[in-house]
Design a protein around this motif. Structure first.
Motif, short mmCIF file in Angstrom:
data_model
loop_
_atom_site.label_atom_id
_atom_site.label_comp_id
_atom_site.label_asym_id
_atom_site.label_seq_id
_atom_site.Cartn_x
_atom_site.Cartn_y
_atom_site.Cartn_z
N VAL A 268 14.10 -39.38 -19.68
CA VAL A 268 13.85 -40.19 -20.88
C VAL A 268 12.98 -39.41 -21.86
O VAL A 268 13.20 -39.44 -23.08
N ARG A 269 12.01 -38.68 -21.34
CA ARG A 269 11.19 -37.82 -22.20
C ARG A 269 12.07 -36.78 -22.87
O ARG A 269 11.90 -36.48 -24.07
N ALA A 270 13.01 -36.20 -22.13
CA ALA A 270 13.91 -35.20 -22.70
C ALA A 270 14.73 -35.78 -23.83
O ALA A 270 14.95 -35.12 -24.86
N ALA A 271 15.20 -37.02 -23.67
CA ALA A 271 15.97 -37.66 -24.74
C ALA A 271 15.13 -37.74 -26.01
O ALA A 271 15.64 -37.54 -27.12
N GLY A 272 13.84 -38.03 -25.85
CA GLY A 272 12.96 -38.07 -27.00
C GLY A 272 12.74 -36.70 -27.61
O GLY A 272 12.75 -36.54 -28.83
N THR A 273 12.53 -35.70 -26.77
CA THR A 273 12.33 -34.33 -27.26
C THR A 273 13.55 -33.86 -28.04
O THR A 273 13.43 -33.20 -29.08
N LEU A 274 14.72 -34.20 -27.54
CA LEU A 274 15.97 -33.80 -28.18
C LEU A 274 16.25 -34.59 -29.46
O LEU A 274 17.14 -34.23 -30.23
N ARG A 275 15.51 -35.69 -29.64
CA ARG A 275 15.78 -36.64 -30.72
C ARG A 275 17.22 -37.17 -30.63
O ARG A 275 17.89 -37.38 -31.66
N ALA A 276 17.67 -37.35 -29.40
CA ALA A 276 19.02 -37.86 -29.17
C ALA A 276 19.05 -39.36 -29.43
O ALA A 276 18.17 -40.11 -28.96
N ARG A 277 20.05 -39.80 -30.16
CA ARG A 277 20.15 -41.22 -30.50
C ARG A 277 20.41 -42.07 -29.26
O ARG A 277 19.83 -43.15 -29.11
N ARG A 278 21.26 -41.58 -28.35
CA ARG A 278 21.64 -42.35 -27.16
C ARG A 278 21.57 -41.45 -25.94
O ARG A 278 21.79 -40.24 -26.03
N MET A 279 21.31 -42.05 -24.78
CA MET A 279 21.23 -41.31 -23.53
C MET A 279 22.20 -41.90 -22.52
O MET A 279 22.30 -43.13 -22.38
N VAL A 280 22.91 -41.02 -21.81
CA VAL A 280 23.79 -41.41 -20.71
C VAL A 280 23.22 -40.82 -19.43
O VAL A 280 23.19 -39.59 -19.27
N PRO A 281 22.74 -41.64 -18.48
CA PRO A 281 22.24 -41.10 -17.21
C PRO A 281 23.40 -40.63 -16.34
O PRO A 281 24.36 -41.35 -16.10
N VAL A 282 23.31 -39.38 -15.86
CA VAL A 282 24.33 -38.82 -14.97
C VAL A 282 23.62 -38.18 -13.78
O VAL A 282 22.40 -38.21 -13.67
N HIS A 283 24.42 -37.61 -12.86
CA HIS A 283 23.87 -36.89 -11.71
C HIS A 283 23.18 -37.85 -10.74
O HIS A 283 22.10 -37.57 -10.22
N TRP A 284 23.80 -38.98 -10.50
CA TRP A 284 23.26 -39.94 -9.54
C TRP A 284 24.43 -40.77 -9.01
O TRP A 284 25.52 -40.80 -9.58
N GLY A 285 24.22 -41.45 -7.87
CA GLY A 285 25.16 -42.46 -7.38
C GLY A 285 26.44 -41.92 -6.77
O GLY A 285 27.34 -42.72 -6.48
N THR A 286 26.54 -40.61 -6.54
CA THR A 286 27.81 -40.05 -6.06
C THR A 286 27.65 -39.30 -4.74
O THR A 286 28.48 -39.46 -3.84
N PHE A 287 26.62 -38.47 -4.64
CA PHE A 287 26.37 -37.69 -3.42
C PHE A 287 24.92 -37.87 -3.00
O PHE A 287 24.04 -38.12 -3.83
N VAL A 288 24.66 -37.72 -1.71
CA VAL A 288 23.29 -37.66 -1.22
C VAL A 288 22.87 -36.20 -1.24
O VAL A 288 23.34 -35.38 -0.45
N LEU A 289 21.99 -35.85 -2.18
CA LEU A 289 21.53 -34.48 -2.36
C LEU A 289 20.02 -34.35 -2.25
O LEU A 289 19.49 -33.23 -2.32
N SER A 290 19.32 -35.48 -2.10
CA SER A 290 17.86 -35.46 -2.10
C SER A 290 17.36 -36.76 -1.46
O SER A 290 18.14 -37.55 -0.93
N GLY A 291 16.03 -36.97 -1.54
CA GLY A 291 15.42 -38.02 -0.73
C GLY A 291 15.30 -39.39 -1.35
O GLY A 291 14.96 -40.35 -0.65
N GLU A 292 15.57 -39.55 -2.64
CA GLU A 292 15.39 -40.88 -3.24
C GLU A 292 16.53 -41.83 -2.85
O GLU A 292 17.65 -41.37 -2.61
N PRO A 293 16.26 -43.14 -2.81
CA PRO A 293 17.35 -44.11 -2.57
C PRO A 293 18.41 -44.02 -3.66
O PRO A 293 18.14 -43.62 -4.80
N VAL A 294 19.62 -44.40 -3.33
CA VAL A 294 20.78 -44.20 -4.21
C VAL A 294 20.59 -44.85 -5.57
O VAL A 294 20.91 -44.26 -6.61
N LEU A 295 20.06 -46.07 -5.61
CA LEU A 295 19.96 -46.80 -6.88
C LEU A 295 18.70 -46.51 -7.66
O LEU A 295 18.59 -46.88 -8.83
N GLU A 296 17.74 -45.85 -7.04
CA GLU A 296 16.45 -45.64 -7.69
C GLU A 296 16.55 -44.88 -9.02
O GLU A 296 15.86 -45.24 -9.99
#
Length: 328
Positions: A268-296
């Motif tokens: 979210v900070r990056a979206a602000g730095t970029l001055r991007a009008r809209r943000m699409v969250p990606v890179h989640w919900g598909t594979f287990v690659l790290s320790g956080e819960p899937v929906l977090e």
């Protein structure tokens, strides 16, 4: 390696040295102990699959028409997306197979199969990690497909039969033909790394993509990255970023992954730095690659977006297979 090279970039035998982009690194790479710690942090498979049932999927949703003056995005799962800019359609990091090496089978289905994809003007590859460059998906694409990737990725792609391959350095670009004028595709820095085997660490350049229409409006796809100062430079070069697809997952344990992956707060900070009008969250919900819960990742992204006072309508938290567009 650097100590073995002469000024001409050859090894002591006089043969040209293989490309090495370690000098571009701004990250701490995991050693064997760190990799083991990361693996032990993974949620149990049955827990991840239970949680993944609630990841929104809209695989039958219609795709946007690539029309003049329109910008849009379709999330296909993980980092895989379709981007639409002024009639041009590009496919980013397509990973549409049932699973990848180093991870269990995917938790959620892809937003489209390869056979269901629309015609694409180019495939953009951010880097060579298995969750972004999937040879099983690529093998089902026409070998004449235009492929754009970082430096030294060309030999890998040509060895698999692709005949139209362009390698790009950071801040270099190619032009595609849009409906109302040229569409620029620029390769931009990322704070990450590359490797597919034990012997090719940082041999292929990693990065993100900015796709810009003739009117200056653009879409940024970060590929895979930690937060870094390069984001300000992207913002300075591209002042009309309408959509930013930013990675929000694969961030725990934080001490291990901070220098290669954003967490939701940083995204979210990056979206602000970029001055991007809209943000699409990606890179989640598909594979287990790290320790956080899937929906977090999604839940924390929503909370941080709300905390920072951004307009809820500008957080495009798409379902897998879902699309949004910005009209002229």
């Amino acid at each position: 390696m650097a100590g073995l090279l002469n000024r001409a970039g050859a090894d002591r035998t006089g043969e040209p040295a293989p490309p090495d982009f370690r000098h571009r690194l701004d990250s701490h790479l995991l050693g064997p102990l760190g990799a083991l710690q990361l693996w032990w942090s993974f949620p149990r498979d049955e827990v991840a699959r239970r949680d993944a049932v609630t990841v929104p999927v809209a695989a039958d949703a219609p795709l946007p028409e690539p029309v003049a003056g329109t910008l849009g995005i379709t999330w296909l799962g993980h980092a895989s997306t379709l981007l639409y800019v002024d009639g041009v359609t590009v496919l980013v990091d397509p990973v549409l197979s049932p699973g990848i090496p180093g991870a269990a089978r995917r938790l959620t289905p892809p937003g489209r199969t390869v056979e269901e994809l629309p015609p694409v003007d180019a495939v953009l590859l951010s880097h060579d990690h298995y969750d972004h460059l999937d040879v099983r998906t690529l093998a089902r694409l026409p070998r004449s497909t235009r492929m754009l990737a970082g430096l030294n990725t060309g030999p890998f792609l040509r060895a698999r039969g692709f005949t139209d391959v362009t390698e790009l350095d950071w801040w270099s670009s190619v032009t595609l033909s849009g409906r109302t004028g040229p569409v620029s595709v620029e390769f931009v820095p990322a704070r990450h790394w590359s490797r597919r085997t034990a012997t090719d660490t940082c041999r292929r350049l990693w990065g993100g993509w900015v796709v810009t229409g003739s009117d200056g409006r653009a879409i940024y796809h970060a590929g895979d990255t930690a937060y870094g100062p390069f984001l300000s430079r992207i913002a300075a070069r591209h002042r009309r970023l309408e959509i930013a697809a930013l990675p929000v997952g694969a961030y725990r344990p934080r001490a291990l992954l901070r220098s290669v992956h954003m967490d939701p707060t940083e995204a979210v900070r990056a979206a602000g730095t970029l001055r991007a009008r809209r943000m699409v969250p990606v890179h989640w919900g598909t594979f287990v690659l790290s320790g956080e819960p899937v929906l977090e990742p999604l839940e924390q992204t929503r909370r941080e977006w709300r905390r920072t006072g951004r307009d809820r309508a500008d957080l495009w938290d798409l379902p897998i297979g879902g699309s949004r567009v910005v009209t002229p």
